[in-house]
Design an enzyme around this catalytic site. Structure first.
Site, PDB file in Angstrom:
ATOM      1  N   GLY A   1       0.824  -1.219   0.000  1.00  0.00           N
ATOM      2  CA  GLY A   1       0.000   0.000   0.000  1.00  0.00           C
ATOM      3  C   GLY A   1       0.850   1.258   0.000  1.00  0.00           C
TER       4      GLY A   1
ATOM      5  NE  ARG B   1      -6.409   6.650   4.829  1.00  0.00           N
ATOM      6  CZ  ARG B   1      -7.209   5.813   5.488  1.00  0.00           C
ATOM      7  NH1 ARG B   1      -8.003   6.276   6.445  1.00  0.00           N
ATOM      8  NH2 ARG B   1      -7.191   4.523   5.208  1.00  0.00           N
TER       9      ARG B   1
ATOM     10  CE1 TYR C   1      -4.454  -6.782   3.999  1.00  0.00           C
ATOM     11  CE2 TYR C   1      -4.920  -8.481   5.634  1.00  0.00           C
ATOM     12  CZ  TYR C   1      -5.160  -7.900   4.403  1.00  0.00           C
ATOM     13  OH  TYR C   1      -6.122  -8.439   3.576  1.00  0.00           O
TER      14      TYR C   1
ATOM     15  CG  ASP D   1      -1.525  -1.638   7.402  1.00  0.00           C
ATOM     16  OD1 ASP D   1      -1.911  -2.800   7.631  1.00  0.00           O
ATOM     17  OD2 ASP D   1      -2.137  -0.878   6.611  1.00  0.00           O
TER      18      ASP D   1
ATOM     19  CG  ASN E   1     -12.392  -9.386   6.837  1.00  0.00           C
ATOM     20  OD1 ASN E   1     -11.639 -10.174   7.397  1.00  0.00           O
ATOM     21  ND2 ASN E   1     -12.308  -9.088   5.551  1.00  0.00           N
TER      22      ASN E   1
ATOM     23  CG  ASN F   1      34.422  11.866  23.548  1.00  0.00           C
ATOM     24  OD1 ASN F   1      34.171  13.048  23.643  1.00  0.00           O
ATOM     25  ND2 ASN F   1      33.507  10.968  23.213  1.00  0.00           N
ATOM     26  CE1 TYR F   2      35.064  13.492  15.910  1.00  0.00           C
ATOM     27  CE2 TYR F   2      33.828  15.501  16.385  1.00  0.00           C
ATOM     28  CZ  TYR F   2      34.297  14.575  15.471  1.00  0.00           C
ATOM     29  OH  TYR F   2      34.008  14.706  14.137  1.00  0.00           O
TER      30      TYR F   2
ATOM     31  CB  SER G   1      34.347  20.452  40.699  1.00  0.00           C
ATOM     32  OG  SER G   1      33.652  19.707  41.669  1.00  0.00           O
TER      33      SER G   1
END
Length: 457
Positions: free
Chosen positions: A21, A25, A111, A113, A181, A380-381, A399
């Site tokens: 499908g 929507r 199905y 979905d 159904n 770290n980067y 601290s």
């Protein structure tokens, strides 16, 4: 890869999942069946249930956006069939015939979905198909509180179906019937494709409806019967609103399960789970906590308010938050403490260690009983690569410290507050990196006098 697989001592059955499908929507570039509930795509929820029952064959019928669907199921041993034109559910099922060539057992049609049909319900459908009276078709139906525009199932004697009709083709009397159904059914392969070849598109939509095989089977003297399931199992997703409503119901059920299994949720409705969240006994979860995928919380841990945890293993009696973010790859040992406004990423924090507040610890190993002071960060980067920091057993990090990776702080070492550490620190040593403090007597008074005169000019 051969399509047919041995099933040991389990019954043989195949599954066809319709996922062709267009989902207009949803108003989305993402395929409808790949929208997530509980951080997992709808289609994968469904495949998990199918796999738990042990399907012998699995075929997903795809159409527009099939590349997305094929990528999502790659590596799961699932075959695909293509419905190039949208001609209805009956036509979609027909596209799986080639993939099932040589297979002659039961087929369950599902199905993509409609993700939450349960394994037990699928088993009931197969058991009924194999029953002594040998119905030709088993249809899964439900009686939702609001039947909306679902097709209706008109019953005859017992569980026998007298008629199935699409809502747009139904009379007002038929629309008043509450048994709906789901579109899901079980039927033997040989019967299925023979009956589908006789389906007509002489209806209001000009499509080939899968439910029409019920009437075709009846003309041959083959009965169709109904299995009634929970409306939750038959709820489909066709819009963002329906996706949100189904997410809410999934979360409600998962919260009930967590409470039943021994967790405490202070405000259940504000806690959000992922599909695979695991909570131990006596875990306490405060309000507004979000669990992403891959989280395991051991017995007795406490997750305080407004925390977000994803891809992390949390040890027994650990404490997290409030306002903590635990990112993927993090492991917290027993009795660890992660406090407010702390972010961890790929951090292995050993037993009894504390990262209490206002810190970022990423790509790091933190030893047992270490104490990480407020405002500490692991750098770290460098703009190109990520590097690891090792903080030893029993260390104390003062601290507002920056640990520039790669760097190692030895066991028992102390790092003075406000330091920028760029070299390894020996065990049991003190590391301090800051300029010498200076004091200039009377400077502040003279500064105020000067600024006051300037303001008066």
């Amino acid at each position: 890869m051969p399509l047919l697989r041995a099933m040991n001592d389990q019954r043989r059955f195949a599954v066809i999942i319709l996922a062709a499908g267009q989902g207009t929507r949803m108003r989305s570039d993402t395929h409808k069946v790949l929208h997530p509930i509980a951080s997992r795509p709808l289609l994968l929820h469904l495949l998990d249930s199918v796999d738990a029952l042990g399907a012998d064959e699995r075929v997903v019928v795809v159409g527009k956006g099939r590349e997305q669907v094929e990528a999502a199921i790659e590596g799961r041993g699932v075959a695909t069939a293509i419905q190039a034109e949208q001609k209805g559910t009956g036509h979609a099922v027909q596209q799986a015939q080639t993939a099932l060539a040589g297979y002659d057992g039961p087929v369950v049609i599902l199905y993509g979905d409609t993700p939450f049909v349960e394994t037990a319900t699928l088993r009931r459908m197969l058991d009924r198909l194999d029953g002594e009276d040998g119905p030709g078709i088993v249809v899964l139906a439900s009686s939702p509180a609001d039947p909306l525009n679902y097709g209706r199932v008109i019953l005859g004697e017992g569980d026998r179906i007298a008629k199935m009709v699409e809502y747009k083709d139904a009379t007002e009397e038929e629309r008043a019937v509450r048994l709906c159904n789901s579109g899901m059914m079980a039927v033997r392969s040989g019967d299925l494709f023979r009956w589908l070849s006789q389906v007509s598109n002489d209806n209001a939509a000009g499509e080939y409806y899968l439910p029409d095989i019920v009437n075709i089977a009846a003309a041959e003297g083959r009965e169709a019967v109904v299995i009634e399931g929970d409306p939750y199992e038959t709820a489909g997703v066709n819009s963002r609103a329906e996706l949100a409503h189904l997410e809410l119901e999934w979360q409600r059920r998962r919260r009930e399960t967590a409470l039943h299994e021994g967790a405490t949720l202070i405000d259940p409705e504000s806690v959000w789970f992922a599909y695979d969240t695991k909570l131990g006994r006596d875990v306490t979860v405060e309000p507004h906590v979000v669990f992403g995928p891959g989280v395991e919380i051991a017995d007795g841990a406490a997750i305080h308010a407004f925390s977000h945890i994803e891809g992390a293993i949390v040890g027994a009696k650990a404490s997290i938050g409030p306002f903590a973010r635990i990112r993927p790859g993090t492991r917290l040992g027993e009795r660890t403490k992660v406090g407010n406004f702390v972010e961890l990423k790929k951090a292995d924090v050993a037993e009894g260690a504390k990262v209490n507040h206002l810190s970022y610890v990423g790509d790091a190993d933190v030893g047992a009983r270490a104490n990480i002071g407020a405002g500490t960060i692991t750098c770290n980067y460098d703009g190109y690569g990520k590097y690891r920091t090792t903080i030893g057993v029993g260390t104390f990090i003062g601290s507002n410290t920056a640990l520039v990776a790669p760097v190692k702080i030895g066991d028992g070492a102390i790092v003075g507050a406000g330091s920028v550490i760029t070299r390894d620190v020996e065990a049991d040593s003190l590391a301090v990196e800051r300029n010498e403090q200076k004091g200039i007597a009377g400077w502040a008074r003279r500064f105020r006098e000067r600024m006051t005169r300037k303001a008066a000019e």
